[in-house]
Design a protein around this motif. Structure first.
Motif, PDB file in Angstrom:
ATOM      1  N   MET A  49      17.372 -33.251 -13.139  1.00 52.02           N
ATOM      2  CA  MET A  49      17.785 -32.350 -12.073  1.00 52.02           C
ATOM      3  C   MET A  49      18.938 -33.100 -11.482  1.00 52.02           C
ATOM      4  O   MET A  49      19.252 -34.242 -11.321  1.00 52.02           O
ATOM      5  N   SER A  50      19.632 -32.246 -10.670  1.00 44.58           N
ATOM      6  CA  SER A  50      20.718 -32.695 -10.073  1.00 44.58           C
ATOM      7  C   SER A  50      20.921 -32.173  -8.587  1.00 44.58           C
ATOM      8  O   SER A  50      20.075 -31.440  -8.339  1.00 44.58           O
ATOM      9  N   LEU A  51      22.030 -32.464  -7.861  1.00 44.69           N
ATOM     10  CA  LEU A  51      22.200 -31.730  -6.704  1.00 44.69           C
ATOM     11  C   LEU A  51      22.871 -30.292  -7.040  1.00 44.69           C
ATOM     12  O   LEU A  51      23.471 -30.315  -7.981  1.00 44.69           O
ATOM     13  N   HIS A  52      22.605 -29.637  -5.796  1.00 42.82           N
ATOM     14  CA  HIS A  52      23.188 -28.332  -5.983  1.00 42.82           C
ATOM     15  C   HIS A  52      24.189 -28.129  -4.884  1.00 42.82           C
ATOM     16  O   HIS A  52      23.918 -28.165  -3.571  1.00 42.82           O
ATOM     17  N   ILE A  53      25.538 -27.676  -4.927  1.00 37.67           N
ATOM     18  CA  ILE A  53      26.496 -27.577  -3.767  1.00 37.67           C
ATOM     19  C   ILE A  53      26.860 -26.104  -3.807  1.00 37.67           C
ATOM     20  O   ILE A  53      27.314 -25.665  -4.858  1.00 37.67           O
ATOM     21  N   GLY A  54      26.362 -25.627  -2.724  1.00 43.54           N
ATOM     22  CA  GLY A  54      26.723 -24.154  -2.437  1.00 43.54           C
ATOM     23  C   GLY A  54      27.930 -24.108  -1.595  1.00 43.54           C
ATOM     24  O   GLY A  54      28.092 -24.846  -0.409  1.00 43.54           O
ATOM     25  N   LEU A  55      29.022 -23.034  -1.932  1.00 43.68           N
ATOM     26  CA  LEU A  55      29.995 -22.661  -1.224  1.00 43.68           C
ATOM     27  C   LEU A  55      29.764 -21.489  -0.606  1.00 43.68           C
ATOM     28  O   LEU A  55      29.870 -20.680  -1.707  1.00 43.68           O
ATOM     29  N   TYR A  56      29.749 -21.058   0.470  1.00 44.71           N
ATOM     30  CA  TYR A  56      29.547 -19.649   1.159  1.00 44.71           C
ATOM     31  C   TYR A  56      31.303 -19.153   1.402  1.00 44.71           C
ATOM     32  O   TYR A  56      31.899 -19.644   2.226  1.00 44.71           O
ATOM     33  N   ARG A  57      31.327 -18.284   0.402  1.00 45.50           N
ATOM     34  CA  ARG A  57      32.666 -17.500   0.624  1.00 45.50           C
ATOM     35  C   ARG A  57      33.892 -18.286   0.596  1.00 45.50           C
ATOM     36  O   ARG A  57      34.726 -18.324   1.646  1.00 45.50           O
ATOM     37  N   PRO A  58      34.075 -19.346  -0.154  1.00 43.65           N
ATOM     38  CA  PRO A  58      35.399 -20.126  -0.060  1.00 43.65           C
ATOM     39  C   PRO A  58      36.482 -19.562  -0.043  1.00 43.65           C
ATOM     40  O   PRO A  58      36.830 -18.416  -0.697  1.00 43.65           O
ATOM     41  N   GLU A  59      37.621 -19.945   0.742  1.00 37.46           N
ATOM     42  CA  GLU A  59      38.920 -19.236   0.900  1.00 37.46           C
ATOM     43  C   GLU A  59      40.227 -20.093   0.308  1.00 37.46           C
ATOM     44  O   GLU A  59      41.156 -19.537   0.108  1.00 37.46           O
ATOM     45  N   ILE A  60      40.018 -21.405   0.080  1.00 43.44           N
ATOM     46  CA  ILE A  60      41.142 -22.187  -0.236  1.00 43.44           C
ATOM     47  C   ILE A  60      41.011 -22.768  -1.692  1.00 43.44           C
ATOM     48  O   ILE A  60      40.183 -23.539  -1.765  1.00 43.44           O
ATOM     49  N   PRO A  61      41.748 -22.219  -2.594  1.00 43.11           N
ATOM     50  CA  PRO A  61      41.581 -22.661  -4.053  1.00 43.11           C
ATOM     51  C   PRO A  61      41.473 -24.171  -4.121  1.00 43.11           C
ATOM     52  O   PRO A  61      40.616 -24.975  -4.865  1.00 43.11           O
ATOM     53  N   PRO A  62      42.538 -24.847  -3.886  1.00 44.99           N
ATOM     54  CA  PRO A  62      42.493 -26.390  -3.976  1.00 44.99           C
ATOM     55  C   PRO A  62      41.190 -26.807  -3.209  1.00 44.99           C
ATOM     56  O   PRO A  62      40.767 -28.028  -3.934  1.00 44.99           O
ATOM     57  N   ASN A  63      40.707 -26.477  -2.268  1.00 44.43           N
ATOM     58  CA  ASN A  63      39.191 -27.343  -1.868  1.00 44.43           C
ATOM     59  C   ASN A  63      38.187 -27.081  -2.756  1.00 44.43           C
ATOM     60  O   ASN A  63      37.631 -27.935  -3.296  1.00 44.43           O
ATOM     61  N   THR A  64      38.158 -25.609  -3.422  1.00 40.71           N
ATOM     62  CA  THR A  64      37.210 -25.472  -4.453  1.00 40.71           C
ATOM     63  C   THR A  64      37.494 -26.055  -5.628  1.00 40.71           C
ATOM     64  O   THR A  64      36.488 -26.640  -6.313  1.00 40.71           O
ATOM     65  N   GLY A  65      38.685 -26.319  -5.940  1.00 43.22           N
ATOM     66  CA  GLY A  65      39.070 -27.031  -7.338  1.00 43.22           C
ATOM     67  C   GLY A  65      38.563 -28.538  -7.027  1.00 43.22           C
ATOM     68  O   GLY A  65      37.973 -29.207  -8.003  1.00 43.22           O
ATOM     69  N   ASN A  66      38.874 -29.175  -5.793  1.00 38.57           N
ATOM     70  CA  ASN A  66      38.522 -30.618  -5.678  1.00 38.57           C
ATOM     71  C   ASN A  66      36.850 -30.696  -5.536  1.00 38.57           C
ATOM     72  O   ASN A  66      36.508 -31.727  -6.332  1.00 38.57           O
ATOM     73  N   ILE A  67      36.272 -29.610  -4.935  1.00 32.84           N
ATOM     74  CA  ILE A  67      34.835 -29.821  -5.081  1.00 32.84           C
ATOM     75  C   ILE A  67      34.177 -29.520  -6.486  1.00 32.84           C
ATOM     76  O   ILE A  67      33.252 -30.244  -6.926  1.00 32.84           O
ATOM     77  N   ALA A  68      34.760 -28.715  -7.263  1.00 30.05           N
ATOM     78  CA  ALA A  68      34.409 -28.701  -8.726  1.00 30.05           C
ATOM     79  C   ALA A  68      34.659 -29.822  -9.399  1.00 30.05           C
ATOM     80  O   ALA A  68      33.628 -30.300 -10.245  1.00 30.05           O
ATOM     81  N   ARG A  69      35.715 -30.648  -9.235  1.00 25.99           N
ATOM     82  CA  ARG A  69      36.205 -31.876  -9.964  1.00 25.99           C
ATOM     83  C   ARG A  69      34.812 -32.859  -9.352  1.00 25.99           C
ATOM     84  O   ARG A  69      34.308 -33.735 -10.182  1.00 25.99           O
ATOM     85  N   LEU A  70      34.585 -32.843  -8.001  1.00 23.11           N
ATOM     86  CA  LEU A  70      33.479 -33.904  -7.730  1.00 23.11           C
ATOM     87  C   LEU A  70      32.219 -33.532  -8.337  1.00 23.11           C
ATOM     88  O   LEU A  70      31.412 -34.473  -8.692  1.00 23.11           O
ATOM     89  N   CYS A  71      31.812 -32.185  -8.470  1.00 28.78           N
ATOM     90  CA  CYS A  71      30.658 -31.733  -9.125  1.00 28.78           C
ATOM     91  C   CYS A  71      30.634 -32.071 -10.621  1.00 28.78           C
ATOM     92  O   CYS A  71      29.441 -32.796 -10.977  1.00 28.78           O
ATOM     93  N   VAL A  72      31.525 -32.421 -11.309  1.00 31.03           N
ATOM     94  CA  VAL A  72      31.735 -33.050 -12.634  1.00 31.03           C
ATOM     95  C   VAL A  72      31.284 -34.303 -12.435  1.00 31.03           C
ATOM     96  O   VAL A  72      30.495 -34.461 -13.251  1.00 31.03           O
ATOM     97  N   ALA A  73      32.056 -35.098 -11.713  1.00 34.88           N
ATOM     98  CA  ALA A  73      31.853 -36.340 -11.630  1.00 34.88           C
ATOM     99  C   ALA A  73      30.619 -36.900 -11.320  1.00 34.88           C
ATOM    100  O   ALA A  73      30.079 -38.084 -11.669  1.00 34.88           O
ATOM    101  N   LEU A  74      29.766 -35.881 -10.525  1.00 39.84           N
ATOM    102  CA  LEU A  74      28.432 -36.276 -10.083  1.00 39.84           C
ATOM    103  C   LEU A  74      27.243 -35.657 -10.735  1.00 39.84           C
ATOM    104  O   LEU A  74      26.074 -35.874 -10.781  1.00 39.84           O
ATOM    105  N   GLY A  75      27.685 -34.729 -11.701  1.00 35.55           N
ATOM    106  CA  GLY A  75      26.711 -34.120 -12.519  1.00 35.55           C
ATOM    107  C   GLY A  75      25.890 -32.961 -11.858  1.00 35.55           C
ATOM    108  O   GLY A  75      24.720 -32.521 -11.977  1.00 35.55           O
TER     109      GLY A  75
END
Length: 153
Positions: free
Chosen positions: A1-27
């Protein structure tokens, strides 16, 4: 199992992109709850130069209830808010735990916060003169603390 990162109605694409990259790094698994204010398709991600987008474990949910339904039964779901009373450092995290971060402009709706168990509303301590941290920074701070406790890298 891993962590689950939930974003509620994200508004800024670069933030979501950074978070997506972080999720890949953390699994970690990335969950978008509600409608993002931008295109999340793989084609749009490629156009934006997000060459890791195909590695992101991403799920889209129309509601908070849908997000909760896919979480492991033993996971804890924490809401992260500048109005939280409990520091994220006071929690003992375990694999499968989940987080919900509000959007960049208004966080999560007030009625959602009111219905949440206060012990599971976390904050990142900061000086009173600071309004808040950038969303992707907040996700990184809390996610890495959770992973520090869970994994021995």
């Amino acid at each position: 199992m891993s962590l689950h990162i939930g974003l509620y109605r994200p508004e800024i694409p670069p933030n979501t992109g950074n978070i997506a990259r972080l999720c890949v790094a953390l699994g970690a698994d990335l969950h978008i709850i509600g409608q993002a204010s931008f295109d999340l398709s793989e084609k749009a991600a490629r156009r934006a130069g997000l060459d890791y987008w195909d590695k992101v474990k991403i799920s889209l949910h129309s509601s908070l209830e849908e997000y909760k339904e896919v979480l492991p039964p033993e996971s804890n779901l924490y809401l992260v808010s500048v109005h939280g009373k409990r520091s994220y450092t006071s929690v003992e995290y375990k694999s499968g735990d989940a987080f919900l971060f509000g959007n960049e402009t208004s966080g999560v709706p007030e009625e959602m916060k009111k219905s949440w168990n206060e012990e599971k509303i976390l904050k990142i301590p900061m000086e009173d003169s600071s309004r808040c941290l950038n969303l992707s920074n907040s996700v990184a701070v809390i996610s890495y603390e959770a992973m520090r406790q869970i994994k021995s890298w």
